[in-house]
Design a protein around this motif. Sequence first.
Motif, PDB file in Angstrom:
ATOM      1  N   PHE A 117      18.949 -13.719 -35.174  1.00  0.00           N
ATOM      2  CA  PHE A 117      20.085 -14.591 -34.709  1.00  0.00           C
ATOM      3  C   PHE A 117      20.059 -15.928 -35.189  1.00  0.00           C
ATOM      4  O   PHE A 117      21.264 -16.278 -35.513  1.00  0.00           O
ATOM      5  N   PRO A 163      16.713 -14.420 -27.380  1.00  0.00           N
ATOM      6  CA  PRO A 163      15.891 -13.295 -27.267  1.00  0.00           C
ATOM      7  C   PRO A 163      14.412 -13.022 -26.238  1.00  0.00           C
ATOM      8  O   PRO A 163      14.089 -12.227 -26.012  1.00  0.00           O
ATOM      9  N   TYR A 164      13.964 -14.323 -26.158  1.00  0.00           N
ATOM     10  CA  TYR A 164      12.826 -14.606 -25.303  1.00  0.00           C
ATOM     11  C   TYR A 164      13.166 -14.275 -23.995  1.00  0.00           C
ATOM     12  O   TYR A 164      12.038 -13.839 -23.194  1.00  0.00           O
ATOM     13  N   PHE A 177      14.893 -11.773 -22.764  1.00  0.00           N
ATOM     14  CA  PHE A 177      15.095 -10.284 -22.810  1.00  0.00           C
ATOM     15  C   PHE A 177      13.991  -9.405 -23.008  1.00  0.00           C
ATOM     16  O   PHE A 177      13.839  -8.352 -22.606  1.00  0.00           O
ATOM     17  N   VAL A 178      13.282  -9.792 -24.046  1.00  0.00           N
ATOM     18  CA  VAL A 178      12.056  -9.192 -24.785  1.00  0.00           C
ATOM     19  C   VAL A 178      10.955 -10.036 -25.079  1.00  0.00           C
ATOM     20  O   VAL A 178      11.123 -11.219 -25.066  1.00  0.00           O
ATOM     21  N   ALA A 238      13.881 -10.912 -33.377  1.00  0.00           N
ATOM     22  CA  ALA A 238      15.405 -11.088 -33.039  1.00  0.00           C
ATOM     23  C   ALA A 238      15.698 -12.681 -33.005  1.00  0.00           C
ATOM     24  O   ALA A 238      17.162 -13.196 -33.434  1.00  0.00           O
ATOM     25  N   SER A 239      15.040 -13.593 -32.587  1.00  0.00           N
ATOM     26  CA  SER A 239      15.247 -15.177 -32.604  1.00  0.00           C
ATOM     27  C   SER A 239      15.360 -15.356 -34.156  1.00  0.00           C
ATOM     28  O   SER A 239      16.346 -16.050 -34.311  1.00  0.00           O
ATOM     29  N   LEU A 266       8.981  -8.585 -31.193  1.00  0.00           N
ATOM     30  CA  LEU A 266      10.447  -7.976 -31.369  1.00  0.00           C
ATOM     31  C   LEU A 266      11.126  -9.524 -30.775  1.00  0.00           C
ATOM     32  O   LEU A 266      12.380  -9.413 -31.532  1.00  0.00           O
ATOM     33  N   ALA A 267      10.870 -10.162 -29.914  1.00  0.00           N
ATOM     34  CA  ALA A 267      11.488 -11.329 -29.561  1.00  0.00           C
ATOM     35  C   ALA A 267      11.532 -12.293 -30.791  1.00  0.00           C
ATOM     36  O   ALA A 267      12.673 -13.048 -31.015  1.00  0.00           O
ATOM     37  N   TRP A 268      10.177 -12.322 -31.441  1.00  0.00           N
ATOM     38  CA  TRP A 268      10.312 -13.308 -32.814  1.00  0.00           C
ATOM     39  C   TRP A 268      11.135 -12.888 -33.675  1.00  0.00           C
ATOM     40  O   TRP A 268      11.815 -13.660 -34.167  1.00  0.00           O
TER      41      TRP A 268
END
Length: 120
Positions: free
Chosen positions: A69, A53-54, A56-57, A65-66, A61-63
């Motif tokens: 996932f 995720p990091y 792409f964003v 999504a990470s 939001l990355a945190w």
Amino acid sequence: MLARRIIENPKTAIDTLAREELGLDPTQLGSPWSAAASSFVAFIVGALVPVLPYLFVAGQLAWIASALFSCLALFGVGALLSIFTAQGPLLSGLRMLVIGLLASGITYTVGWLLGVSVAG
């Protein structure tokens, strides 16, 4: 007398113990190199899950999504492991998820105690 004769030869002893104690046929085991290669690939794939995720964003939001996932991957691996255990996929997936969350919590706590921080 038979046991003593089997133990005298290390190769015979290992083969016999593997067959009788573990239920394994030493001739059907994979090579150590293929085991190492598959372990390496599994490690790389597992390490990519929280990092992707990091790429792409950024930011929160990355945190999120990470984390999402990673939780899904942990649950999925646990559910797949139920094929080899007597547990159902839900219980096995939840078990793996809890173990992963505990490991990440311990890792965070150790980092916090050591004063490690990531500036972002």
